[in-house]
Scaffold this motif. Structure first.
Motif, PDB file in Angstrom:
ATOM      1  N   ILE A 133      -4.411   1.605 -18.460  1.00  0.00           N
ATOM      2  CA  ILE A 133      -4.173   1.900 -17.051  1.00  0.00           C
ATOM      3  C   ILE A 133      -4.981   0.906 -16.222  1.00  0.00           C
ATOM      4  O   ILE A 133      -6.197   0.798 -16.367  1.00  0.00           O
ATOM      5  N   ILE A 134      -4.287   0.177 -15.364  1.00  0.00           N
ATOM      6  CA  ILE A 134      -4.937  -0.851 -14.557  1.00  0.00           C
ATOM      7  C   ILE A 134      -5.341  -0.222 -13.221  1.00  0.00           C
ATOM      8  O   ILE A 134      -4.516   0.370 -12.529  1.00  0.00           O
ATOM      9  N   VAL A 135      -6.637  -0.344 -12.905  1.00  0.00           N
ATOM     10  CA  VAL A 135      -7.196   0.263 -11.695  1.00  0.00           C
ATOM     11  C   VAL A 135      -7.890  -0.816 -10.871  1.00  0.00           C
ATOM     12  O   VAL A 135      -8.589  -1.672 -11.413  1.00  0.00           O
ATOM     13  N   LYS A 136      -7.676  -0.748  -9.566  1.00  0.00           N
ATOM     14  CA  LYS A 136      -8.376  -1.642  -8.635  1.00  0.00           C
ATOM     15  C   LYS A 136      -8.741  -0.823  -7.407  1.00  0.00           C
ATOM     16  O   LYS A 136      -7.891  -0.107  -6.867  1.00  0.00           O
ATOM     17  N   ASP A 137      -9.975  -0.934  -6.970  1.00  0.00           N
ATOM     18  CA  ASP A 137     -10.464  -0.213  -5.791  1.00  0.00           C
ATOM     19  C   ASP A 137     -10.179   1.289  -5.888  1.00  0.00           C
ATOM     20  O   ASP A 137      -9.684   1.912  -4.941  1.00  0.00           O
ATOM     21  N   ASP A 138     -10.455   1.875  -7.055  1.00  0.00           N
ATOM     22  CA  ASP A 138     -10.281   3.315  -7.307  1.00  0.00           C
ATOM     23  C   ASP A 138      -8.837   3.790  -7.164  1.00  0.00           C
ATOM     24  O   ASP A 138      -8.590   4.951  -6.858  1.00  0.00           O
ATOM     25  N   ARG A 139      -7.885   2.904  -7.394  1.00  0.00           N
ATOM     26  CA  ARG A 139      -6.465   3.272  -7.333  1.00  0.00           C
ATOM     27  C   ARG A 139      -5.741   2.663  -8.530  1.00  0.00           C
ATOM     28  O   ARG A 139      -6.006   1.519  -8.906  1.00  0.00           O
ATOM     29  N   MET A 140      -4.828   3.430  -9.099  1.00  0.00           N
ATOM     30  CA  MET A 140      -4.005   2.894 -10.181  1.00  0.00           C
ATOM     31  C   MET A 140      -3.062   1.855  -9.591  1.00  0.00           C
ATOM     32  O   MET A 140      -2.450   2.080  -8.539  1.00  0.00           O
ATOM     33  N   ILE A 141      -2.950   0.713 -10.275  1.00  0.00           N
ATOM     34  CA  ILE A 141      -2.032  -0.317  -9.793  1.00  0.00           C
ATOM     35  C   ILE A 141      -0.997  -0.715 -10.848  1.00  0.00           C
ATOM     36  O   ILE A 141      -0.142  -1.548 -10.585  1.00  0.00           O
ATOM     37  N   GLY A 142      -1.076  -0.130 -12.042  1.00  0.00           N
ATOM     38  CA  GLY A 142      -0.079  -0.457 -13.060  1.00  0.00           C
ATOM     39  C   GLY A 142      -0.512  -0.076 -14.463  1.00  0.00           C
ATOM     40  O   GLY A 142      -1.543   0.561 -14.675  1.00  0.00           O
ATOM     41  N   ILE A 143       0.309  -0.499 -15.423  1.00  0.00           N
ATOM     42  CA  ILE A 143       0.083  -0.235 -16.847  1.00  0.00           C
ATOM     43  C   ILE A 143       0.131  -1.562 -17.581  1.00  0.00           C
ATOM     44  O   ILE A 143       1.035  -2.370 -17.369  1.00  0.00           O
TER      45      ILE A 143
END
Length: 93
Positions: free
Chosen positions: A54-64
């Motif tokens: 799970i790709i996370v940036k700035d405490d938000r999921m952005i993709g897989i």
């Protein structure tokens, strides 16, 4: 029963490397599909993913990260019922 001395050697990777160098996503038979518009960014999927896909940036999921995702479906199982932002579908290759 064979003793350990009689067993065949296991295959190995000849050069030292990390698991990042060995892409395992092609093992997958099922694939998670993320629906951003349904996601509340609770990150339970990120917490429980055994492969850190799970790709996370700035405490938000952005993709897989499909290069390493094996399609276990844990992300979809832990996604809250009110969201169901991740579906598992049959992989098409």
């Amino acid at each position: 029963m064979k003793s350990w001395k009689e067993l065949e050697p296991a295959p190995f990777i000849p050069e030292p490397c990390t698991s990042r160098a060995i892409k395992t996503g092609n093992w997958r038979t099922r694939k998670p599909i993320w629906h951003e518009e349904r996601c509340n960014h609770c990150l339970l999927c990120w917490l429980y993913c055994p492969d850190s896909c799970i790709i996370v940036k700035d405490d938000r999921m952005i993709g897989i990260d499909y290069d390493y995702c094996k399609g276990c479906g844990i992300c979809a199982e832990v996604c809250p019922d009110k969201c169901k932002a991740i579906d598992i579908v049959q992989e098409v290759k």
